[in-house]
Design a protein around this motif. Sequence first.
Motif, short mmCIF file in Angstrom:
data_model
loop_
_atom_site.label_atom_id
_atom_site.label_comp_id
_atom_site.label_asym_id
_atom_site.label_seq_id
_atom_site.Cartn_x
_atom_site.Cartn_y
_atom_site.Cartn_z
N ASP A 118 0.78 -1.36 0.01
CA ASP A 118 0.16 -0.06 0.12
C ASP A 118 0.91 1.28 -0.09
OD1 ASP A 118 -2.37 -1.27 -0.12
OD2 ASP A 118 -2.99 -0.82 1.88
N GLN A 119 2.10 1.21 0.64
CA GLN A 119 2.83 2.43 0.60
C GLN A 119 3.43 2.64 -0.68
OE1 GLN A 119 2.70 4.31 3.47
NE2 GLN A 119 1.26 2.50 3.98
N GLN A 120 3.51 1.51 -1.33
CA GLN A 120 3.87 1.73 -3.02
C GLN A 120 2.72 2.40 -3.81
OE1 GLN A 120 4.77 -2.10 -4.43
NE2 GLN A 120 5.56 -1.33 -6.46
N ARG A 121 1.56 2.18 -3.30
CA ARG A 121 0.32 2.57 -4.18
C ARG A 121 -0.32 3.57 -3.41
NH1 ARG A 121 1.56 -2.57 -4.59
NH2 ARG A 121 1.44 -3.33 -6.78
N SER A 122 0.41 4.49 -2.44
CA SER A 122 -0.28 5.52 -1.84
C SER A 122 -1.16 6.66 -2.49
CB SER A 122 0.58 6.43 -1.05
OG SER A 122 1.58 6.82 -1.70
N GLY A 123 -1.01 6.73 -3.87
CA GLY A 123 -1.62 7.41 -4.73
C GLY A 123 -2.89 7.11 -4.85
N PHE A 124 -3.18 5.76 -4.94
CA PHE A 124 -4.64 5.15 -5.19
C PHE A 124 -5.28 5.66 -4.18
CE2 PHE A 124 -7.45 2.14 -3.31
CZ PHE A 124 -8.62 2.08 -4.36
N TYR A 125 -4.78 5.51 -2.82
CA TYR A 125 -5.72 5.87 -1.56
C TYR A 125 -5.89 7.39 -1.80
CZ TYR A 125 -4.91 1.04 -0.14
OH TYR A 125 -4.91 -0.38 -0.28
N ARG A 126 -5.01 8.09 -1.90
CA ARG A 126 -4.93 9.39 -2.17
C ARG A 126 -6.15 9.85 -2.96
NH1 ARG A 126 -0.24 10.96 -4.05
NH2 ARG A 126 0.66 10.01 -2.30
N SER A 127 -6.28 9.07 -3.92
CA SER A 127 -7.30 9.56 -5.06
C SER A 127 -8.82 9.22 -4.39
CB SER A 127 -7.23 8.47 -6.28
OG SER A 127 -7.66 7.18 -6.13
N ILE A 128 -8.88 8.40 -3.35
CA ILE A 128 -10.24 8.21 -2.74
C ILE A 128 -10.23 8.81 -1.27
CG2 ILE A 128 -11.22 6.42 -4.01
CD1 ILE A 128 -10.25 4.60 -1.61
N GLY A 129 -9.24 9.91 -1.23
CA GLY A 129 -9.13 10.75 0.03
C GLY A 129 -8.78 10.09 1.26
N LEU A 130 -8.04 9.05 0.93
CA LEU A 130 -7.38 8.25 2.28
C LEU A 130 -5.91 8.53 2.20
CD1 LEU A 130 -9.38 4.84 2.20
CD2 LEU A 130 -9.22 6.62 4.07
N ASP A 131 -5.53 8.58 3.53
CA ASP A 131 -3.74 8.44 3.56
C ASP A 131 -3.55 7.00 4.06
OD1 ASP A 131 -1.15 10.17 4.51
OD2 ASP A 131 -1.60 8.29 5.81
N ALA A 132 -2.67 6.71 2.85
CA ALA A 132 -2.32 5.11 2.83
C ALA A 132 -1.80 4.56 4.25
CB ALA A 132 -1.56 4.70 1.54
N ARG A 133 -0.98 5.60 5.01
CA ARG A 133 -0.31 5.06 6.14
C ARG A 133 -1.49 5.02 7.35
NH1 ARG A 133 1.46 7.86 10.31
NH2 ARG A 133 3.01 7.24 11.37
N ASP A 134 -2.37 6.17 7.35
CA ASP A 134 -3.32 5.87 8.53
C ASP A 134 -4.12 4.83 8.20
OD1 ASP A 134 -2.08 8.21 9.40
OD2 ASP A 134 -3.76 9.41 8.65
#
Length: 358
Positions: free
Chosen positions: A253-269
């Motif tokens: 997921d850290q490698q794909r944090s952009g995906f989570y950002r696109s749905i308003g999520l912080d991959a880390r959190d």
Amino acid sequence: MVTTPAKSTADELRPGVKVPSKETILTPRFYTTDFEAMAQMDIGPNAEELQAILEEFRTDYNRHHFVRDAEFEQSWDHIDGETRKLFIEFLERSCTAEFSGFLLYKELSRQLKDRNPVLAEGFALMSRDEARHAGFLNKAMSDFNLSLDLGFLTKSRSYTYFEPKFIFYATYLSEKIGYWRYITIFQHLKAHPEDRIYPIFKFFENWCQDENRHGDFFDAVLRAQPQFLNDWKARLWSRFFLLSVFATMFLNDQQRSGFYRSIGLDARDYDWQVIRKTNETAGRVFPVILPVDHPVFVQLMEDCAARYLKLVAIGEQDGPGWLKKLRQLPHMATMAWQLLRMYLMRPIPMTQAQAGVR
Ligand SMILES: [Fe+2]
Ligand SMILES: [Fe+2]
């Protein structure tokens, strides 16, 4: 209308059919096991609870859930560029994971059919659910003019052998982590509907209940086999499987944090929330869980992910393969050390509810 995407022809078997992504150590796995040993398993000690779960499976709450509504019927070309790439990858990985569950459960139900009817029925009904999930995701991929060739996937993937005990640890955890992943995304998008870029997410609430029930099935099977849970080996294996699923998810997921950002999520959190919840849930079955709130554990996991990103970056650079491998080596060694340190951290004992049948 089905159109061929402008780019990525090299990635395709034929127009619109996507070649499954390259397999890496973090790709969803396909499993096989010792069917004979599983057929012999005595699940009698927990028969009542298993029957109750089978009854829930038979009820099939989501029989009419996975129906595409009008909201899907529009062009999705406005999801473009990097977001589109990441989103397709998300669909593909999810579809592969669901499909690998389907294959495993289907095969297990077939093998156990006449010899262990309770397990066989459980696996058959879970494979029904996973086929639905995979199919629904594959349909979503078709909105992006792609589909996964599932037949090709069945034949071309390599299968990892796990003895039955480990199949149960691994499937239990993957169902429960799947539940927490889907429900966490669903709850976030419920609170922030403006981030729901595609309608599939609104199906996650009922969908994750399937995964939760699947997890409960494995919970009950594990409890019927107290020898899987109550010796020193079980404590070591519990830690191993927990760390494996957490680290795999976190690094991915850290490698794909952009995906989570696109749905308003912080991959880390997001990942820490899923890890905490899954760890807590696993404490109902596993004899020990991991100290995931310990600052050292958190730091090691994050350092490990940072190393992994460096490793990936080196892999993507130009240059001879041997040189890249050489430059990756120190990062790999550090990651191995970090994982080992996390594994060796003092676990949290779960003494209250262990030892078999509830
Ligand atoms: Fe599923
Ligand atoms: Fe599932």
